[in-house]
Every structure is written in C-alpha cells, then in structure tokens.
Design a protein around this motif. Sequence first.
Motif, short mmCIF file in Angstrom:
data_model
loop_
_atom_site.label_atom_id
_atom_site.label_comp_id
_atom_site.label_asym_id
_atom_site.label_seq_id
_atom_site.Cartn_x
_atom_site.Cartn_y
_atom_site.Cartn_z
N HIS A 183 -3.46 -6.65 -7.57
CA HIS A 183 -4.14 -6.47 -6.71
C HIS A 183 -4.96 -7.39 -6.43
O HIS A 183 -4.82 -8.05 -4.81
CB HIS A 183 -5.58 -5.19 -7.52
N PHE A 238 -5.76 -4.03 -0.08
CA PHE A 238 -4.75 -4.86 -0.59
C PHE A 238 -4.19 -5.41 0.21
O PHE A 238 -3.11 -6.64 0.15
CB PHE A 238 -3.25 -4.17 -0.89
N ASP A 244 -6.66 -9.51 -12.67
CA ASP A 244 -6.53 -8.57 -12.54
C ASP A 244 -7.65 -8.07 -13.94
O ASP A 244 -8.41 -7.21 -13.27
CB ASP A 244 -5.50 -6.95 -12.10
N HIS A 298 1.25 -0.92 -0.22
CA HIS A 298 -0.26 0.05 -0.18
C HIS A 298 0.61 1.46 0.18
O HIS A 298 0.13 1.96 -0.45
CB HIS A 298 -1.26 0.17 1.27
N SER A 312 -2.28 -8.02 -1.99
CA SER A 312 -2.05 -7.83 -3.33
C SER A 312 -0.61 -8.59 -3.11
O SER A 312 -0.52 -8.95 -2.46
CB SER A 312 -1.82 -6.38 -3.13
#
Length: 335
Positions: free
Chosen positions: A159, A180, A219, A87, A183
């Motif tokens: 993500h 996240f 994604d 992040h 992620s």
Amino acid sequence: MELPRNKLADLNQGNENLKAKAKWTPNARRFTEHQIKRITKNYRTHVGKGAFGEVFRGFLDDGSPVAVKKYMNQNMKEGFDKEITIHCQVNHKNIVKLLGYCSEENALTMVTEYIPRGNLKDLLHGSDDPISFEARLRIAIDCADALAFMHSKDPPIIHGDIKPDNILLDDNLGAKLSDFGISRLLSMENSYFTNNVIGSRGYMDPEHIQTGRVDPKNDVYSFGVVLVELVTRAMAAQNGTCNDLAKKFIEAFLQKNIFLKVFGKQKKARREMFDTQIANASNMEVLEKIGELAIECLRRDIKKRPEMNHVVERLRMLGKDHEKRQDRKPEKVQS
C-alpha cells in the motif's frame, strides 16, 4: 543514492509487470467526463482530499452514493493508470471497492463505493466521542486483514501509505483501506530499492526513508504506528510534523525501571500509556499484548518484523481472549 544492479533489475521488472497489466480493469466501468459531471452535479459536494486528488460525493443513476476522486494534477496519467491497475486487483471486504474510472484528457477520475463515517483520523483526533476497546480492536483486525490479503497477492502489493487518513469507516465502524496512489507492485523478489521515496511523515518505515527499500514490511511498520494511535489516541503526526509517537511509545513500554521509580507500580505505569477510555482492569492484559505486537511491527530491523498474516491472526486471537474474559467477568458495580 546508487542502486545495486540486481535491485535495479527488480525495479525495472516490476515496472514491466505494471505496464503489462495496465489495461486489465475487470468489473471497473469506464465513465465519460460528461457522466462524471452528472454523477457529482458538477463536483458540487466536496468530502475530502487525498495524496493526489480531491474527493466528491455523487450518485449513480440507481441512486447509489459514490465517492469520486478527481486527480488534481491532470498530467499524472502514468500515476493514474498505476493506481487503477493496482486497485482493480484488490477485491476485499476491507478495501474500498473501485466501481469505475474516467481516463479522458483533463478528466482523470476514479469512482469508488461511498463510505459514510469518514476516516479513522477524524474519529480518533477530530472528536471526543468515546470509542470502545472492542471497536478499536475490530478496526485493527480489519486493516490487518486487508494488508495480509494485499501482501499475499502474486506479485505482492504494497500500500505504501497506511495511516488513519486512509482508513475509512462504515456505519458499523468497519474499516476499509483507501487511496492506492503510491502503492507498488513487487516483482519476483519480496523487495527492491528505489530513489522515489514517498510516504507520510510519522508513518513511513525508517528503512524505506534511509535506503529506499520497498518491501511488504514497510506496511507492517506503518500499521504498527496506527496500532499505537488506536490504543493511545495520540497523534503520530500533526500539520506535517512527526511527533515521534512510535519512538516515545517504545521507550515508555520497555523502560520498566523508570516506571517503577516514577509511579511505584508497573501496572499503573503501563496504564498511563494507553487512552484512559479503554485502560481499565478488564482490558489491560489484552491491551498490553496489543502494545507488544505494535512494538514488534515497529522494529528497526525489517527482517525481525512479523508478516501481516501473522499480525492479523494474533489480533484475532487477542479478540477471542478478550471475549472470553468478558464472558467470565462477574457483573458488579465498579466503585
């Protein structure tokens, strides 16, 4: 599932890259547990729940509203460190901003900017409020722009859980990606394979489910599902059950012969596929092109899906085309 040696090497290298950056937290403030409790008034106002934590509203000393995500499982320190690390590297206008964190024992929490209008799922499926075609297109562009930015990083960031629940909306219906928790940072190559296949039903890339492949195109697939939800206002999943929305949309969009037999006119058949609030004559041409783009994102062959930077550019062009059409449209009352 047996992993190829070279892919295992990529996975291990990706983990090393993550560890190397685990303490890199620029512009993120470290809070104490006492400060977090004061900010949230002892977790008084519950506003939501993510994949790994519950979210509370709070206020900083200057009165600024914030969202505080408290990890439900306080034994997930490694996952917490990973989410913070990732992040911190995604500073973008369409990504929820990380303000700080608390890493004290039994108090793993993240502090982010507060986004007032809730998430896209509630807007699309939690009310009957009208949503203009322009607002939906703008939300799609915002999300695509954020994903293109993440995929352009070195190494790329995936993500991994794109869905309406994780798309937050501000007062102007501007969209920001959040959560996240799953992620991933890639290593030198653009993909690797993992045994840890995680995501949300109805949105997960079939390639990731079947092979464990981790790739930015995962994604792209998930974004394609969200794009279908935006133009149909139908749900891709409900109560943890997949509704096969992507499959149904592709079949309906491509089977022109069935349209002709059932409806008599192809245009009418196409219009039936979209949300009736936006499926009018002035929107249909651009709406159909958005549908075509969604289908490209949903291709089973991962190599044939477009890159997110191409997706966002095409959406922007469609937005400009729509604006020009509206400017040229004569003002008249529809009977």
